[in-house]
Scaffold this motif. Sequence first.
Motif, PDB file in Angstrom:
ATOM      1  N   ALA A 130       0.833  -1.209   0.000  1.00  0.00           N
ATOM      2  CA  ALA A 130       0.000   0.000   0.000  1.00  0.00           C
ATOM      3  C   ALA A 130       0.863   1.254   0.000  1.00  0.00           C
ATOM      4  N   ILE A 131       1.907   1.260   0.816  1.00  0.00           N
ATOM      5  CA  ILE A 131       2.806   2.427   0.870  1.00  0.00           C
ATOM      6  C   ILE A 131       3.496   2.619  -0.478  1.00  0.00           C
ATOM      7  N   GLY A 132       3.947   1.510  -1.084  1.00  0.00           N
ATOM      8  CA  GLY A 132       4.623   1.594  -2.380  1.00  0.00           C
ATOM      9  C   GLY A 132       3.719   2.140  -3.469  1.00  0.00           C
ATOM     10  N   GLN A 133       2.500   1.593  -3.575  1.00  0.00           N
ATOM     11  CA  GLN A 133       1.575   2.070  -4.611  1.00  0.00           C
ATOM     12  C   GLN A 133       1.175   3.522  -4.380  1.00  0.00           C
ATOM     13  N   ALA A 134       0.899   3.858  -3.118  1.00  0.00           N
ATOM     14  CA  ALA A 134       0.472   5.232  -2.824  1.00  0.00           C
ATOM     15  C   ALA A 134       1.608   6.215  -3.062  1.00  0.00           C
ATOM     16  N   ASN A 135       2.848   5.833  -2.738  1.00  0.00           N
ATOM     17  CA  ASN A 135       3.998   6.708  -2.979  1.00  0.00           C
ATOM     18  C   ASN A 135       4.165   6.998  -4.463  1.00  0.00           C
TER      19      ASN A 135
END
Length: 434
Positions: A130-135
């Motif tokens: 989630a952090i990777g996609q949102a970043n």
Amino acid sequence: MLDALRNAWHLPDLRRKILYTLLILAIYRLAAHIPVPGVDRAALQQLLQGTTAAGQLYIILDLLSGGAIANFSIMAMGVYPYVTASIILQLLVPIVPRLERLVKEGGSEGRRKLEQYTYFLTVPLAALYAIGQANLLSAPGQAVLPNFGFAPHQLLPTLTVILTMTAGTMFAIWLGQLITEQGIGNGLSLIIFGGIVARAPYNLAQIWTSNGTPGILVFLALTVITVAAIVFIQEGQRRIPVQYGRRVRGHRIYGGGSTYIPLRVNMAGMIPLILAQSVLAFPAIIAQFFQYSSNAIIAGIANTIVSVFSGFHDAYWPMYFVTVVAFTYFYTDVMLQQMNLADTLQKQGGFIPGIRPGRATEQYINRISRRITLVGALFLGILAILPWPVRSVLQTNVLLFSSAALLIVVGVVLDTMRQLEAQLVMRHYEGFIR
């Protein structure tokens, strides 16, 4: 297949299982249209419709997620964090002695414990995904999530996005388990299958818009031929004969007879495709953080890496082919080690005619496996790079299904039909006894 479905529909308990499975899939597809809080829909559509390398990378991810990324929904990650966690633990089993003992000696309790570890690993992996996609979607120039970040005033929206996407993944896993327990087929596989197939009508419309009716006919013919080849390879197997010795105890004779070990041509399934895509996508994901660097040299290198590893550069496809072949051999060897066929045969009093039990049997099985894996590895490699020549000839980036998606679809259909057939045979047998 149609006869099996017709017979299953006439049995009340099987009809209930089929309807239950369809209901859960419908709930999953409805949830896939619920967007994550704070998404700028206009910026997202502009990114997906653009021709940049980042946009093309998201198109590939969107195809595998069944359109969940196009909405950036709470189901944008699907069940892929769980799949990744399962693969990681499978690869760790022969390396970590405790996990190896758990698999070999634990029985059903050991499998339950390993499943529990998989869930524990899925939660942090889902949060990282989630952090990777949102970043990536909040980077400069593509601010799909304008309020995402780790500045003090952005912490609450950021935490909301991470928790929402992680909860969406766990909800999808729970729905898959409901199908496994009370429906027909493997629930997690059907969840992935439902997401992929749901995207087919949209892709057909895109192909018709860009290529017209001849384009649709060409793509449908290519899909049918590819499906036939996948079924042929997936069902192909090398049968190693096995003989069981007879044991005399008192006046009774136990054992005896013969059977075979079915070694599949493609024992690894679609796992090498998923692993290869993950490995090759990693440089592009990391490089995207440096695309807007103030240093022109760093920004240029980052743009080149994103362009090469986004899946739309000619240099990407040979690397993809080699990586898929390598992972096919690697994952097949790992699976054979976990099966431990030679020791199992020896404990059960079985042997391969002409081969000494123990180490010689293990070497013989490994040698045959590596020979037939060559066919499966080359097939997976060709299937992986199939979009390359198709796009070059038809001049379009839109595919009805990607290679990995098509392999998943065919595998899930075959597995579900086998389970349905087993249910029918069992019920017909019970009816015959009565």
